[in-house]
Write an enzyme that holds these catalytic residues in place. Structure first.
Site, PDB file in Angstrom:
ATOM      1  N   VAL A 159       0.859  -1.173   0.000  1.00 38.64           N
ATOM      2  CA  VAL A 159       0.000   0.000   0.000  1.00 38.64           C
ATOM      3  C   VAL A 159       0.899   1.228   0.000  1.00 38.64           C
ATOM      4  O   VAL A 159       1.865   1.295   0.778  1.00 38.64           O
ATOM      5  CB  VAL A 159      -0.932   0.017   1.229  1.00 38.64           C
ATOM      6  N   GLY A 167      -6.241   0.462   7.166  1.00 39.43           N
ATOM      7  CA  GLY A 167      -6.894  -0.823   6.992  1.00 39.43           C
ATOM      8  C   GLY A 167      -6.866  -1.367   5.585  1.00 39.43           C
ATOM      9  O   GLY A 167      -7.473  -2.415   5.307  1.00 39.43           O
ATOM     10  N   PHE A 168      -6.134  -0.715   4.668  1.00 40.06           N
ATOM     11  CA  PHE A 168      -6.143  -1.149   3.277  1.00 40.06           C
ATOM     12  C   PHE A 168      -5.346  -2.426   3.061  1.00 40.06           C
ATOM     13  O   PHE A 168      -5.708  -3.261   2.222  1.00 40.06           O
ATOM     14  CB  PHE A 168      -5.627  -0.038   2.370  1.00 40.06           C
ATOM     15  N   GLY A 169      -4.241  -2.582   3.773  1.00 42.54           N
ATOM     16  CA  GLY A 169      -3.493  -3.834   3.676  1.00 42.54           C
ATOM     17  C   GLY A 169      -4.337  -5.016   4.130  1.00 42.54           C
ATOM     18  O   GLY A 169      -4.320  -6.089   3.522  1.00 42.54           O
ATOM     19  N   ASN A 196      10.798  -6.522   9.823  1.00 41.17           N
ATOM     20  CA  ASN A 196       9.547  -5.781   9.686  1.00 41.17           C
ATOM     21  C   ASN A 196       8.568  -6.211  10.785  1.00 41.17           C
ATOM     22  O   ASN A 196       7.593  -6.918  10.552  1.00 41.17           O
ATOM     23  CB  ASN A 196       8.951  -6.025   8.298  1.00 41.17           C
ATOM     24  N   VAL A 197       8.858  -5.752  11.993  1.00 39.09           N
ATOM     25  CA  VAL A 197       8.075  -6.196  13.162  1.00 39.09           C
ATOM     26  C   VAL A 197       6.624  -5.718  13.078  1.00 39.09           C
ATOM     27  O   VAL A 197       5.720  -6.392  13.571  1.00 39.09           O
ATOM     28  CB  VAL A 197       8.738  -5.720  14.470  1.00 39.09           C
ATOM     29  N   ASN A 198       6.397  -4.557  12.471  1.00 41.33           N
ATOM     30  CA  ASN A 198       5.024  -4.072  12.341  1.00 41.33           C
ATOM     31  C   ASN A 198       4.204  -5.012  11.460  1.00 41.33           C
ATOM     32  O   ASN A 198       3.044  -5.307  11.761  1.00 41.33           O
ATOM     33  CB  ASN A 198       5.010  -2.658  11.761  1.00 41.33           C
ATOM     34  N   TYR A 203       0.208  -9.372  10.673  1.00 43.67           N
ATOM     35  CA  TYR A 203      -0.189 -10.683  10.162  1.00 43.67           C
ATOM     36  C   TYR A 203      -0.689 -11.588  11.284  1.00 43.67           C
ATOM     37  O   TYR A 203      -1.656 -12.348  11.109  1.00 43.67           O
ATOM     38  CB  TYR A 203       0.979 -11.338   9.435  1.00 43.67           C
TER      39      TYR A 203
END
Length: 232
Positions: A159, A167-169, A196-198, A203
């Site tokens: 995104v 919320g698009f992802g 990429n901890v975020n 996920y």
């Protein structure tokens, strides 16, 4: 002159939602849609892939060109090979579209503040309705021998920066998972960079398991081409 009526008390804060709200638009509404990409969308897909490579600190490895994507994507019906969902949005209501292979997902997302898109001109997909491409997901079928079922492997999910944290992802990945369920598939899989901890947290919140015991093995470049001369 009569005094003005006092302002009404503030409304209580809404409960947090798992996805973008579907209520009537307030504030700064964005009309969004997830649809199947077509060959005409290759220029947008190429730009998004390059931006993803930069974000992942792998720009030096990105060789995707519009010509190469045009040759290799869209050679099979949707969901039978490489498939791309595009996320489009506009400040105006989106005109209806239809596809025999996939019913687009439309939703109104409300933003507290106006969004400035510095790259709007490069991602306009419908100038008449001021529709821009904001993200994409590319996926294709794989197979689980343990489940004896096909699944989907997500190669890329991205995104654009000015549209993140809305919320698009989640919408894009949910669209892939929903399609997998519709087709009776058993899994949706993808990989995530360990720094990429975020993304990892995101996920996991979506219900995905991060498989720490597995490693990616890859043959590519000269190592792969060397097998052209191997006697089997």
């Amino acid at each position: 002159m009569a005094a003005a009526a006092p302002p009404p008390p503030p409304a209580p804060a809404p409960e947090p939602a798992m996805g973008p709200p579907e209520s009537a638009p307030i504030g700064h509404p964005l009309f969004t849609r997830i649809r199947l990409a077509t060959p005409a969308d290759v220029p947008f897909i190429q730009k998004l892939i390059h931006q993803l490579a930069v974000f992942e600190r792998l720009a030096q490895q990105c060789e995707a060109t519009e010509a190469a994507l045009s040759r290799t994507l869209f050679n099979s019906p949707p969901f039978q090979s490489f498939t791309v969902f595009l996320l489009e949005l506009s400040h105006n209501p989106l005109p209806p579209i239809s596809s025999p292979s996939f019913t687009p997902h439309d939703r109104v997302v409300n933003s507290d503040l106006p969004i400035t898109d510095p790259e709007k001109d490069a991602f306009i997909s419908d100038p008449i309705n001021a529709v821009v491409v904001a993200g994409f997901v590319l996926f294709f079928p794989n197979y689980s021998t343990f489940l004896a079922k096909p699944g989907f492997y997500v190669e890329d999910l991205y995104v654009r920066e000015c549209y993140r944290k809305m919320g698009f992802g989640r919408m894009l990945l949910s669209a892939v998972a929903k399609q997998a369920v519709k087709m009776g598939y058993g899994r949706v899989e993808w990989v995530v960079l360990d720094w990429n901890v975020n993304a990892i947290k995101f996920y996991e919140q979506m219900g995905a398991q991060v498989l720490h015991d597995w490693r990616i093995c890859r043959l590519t470049g000269e190592a792969l081409q060397a097998y052209d001369h191997v006697n089997i």
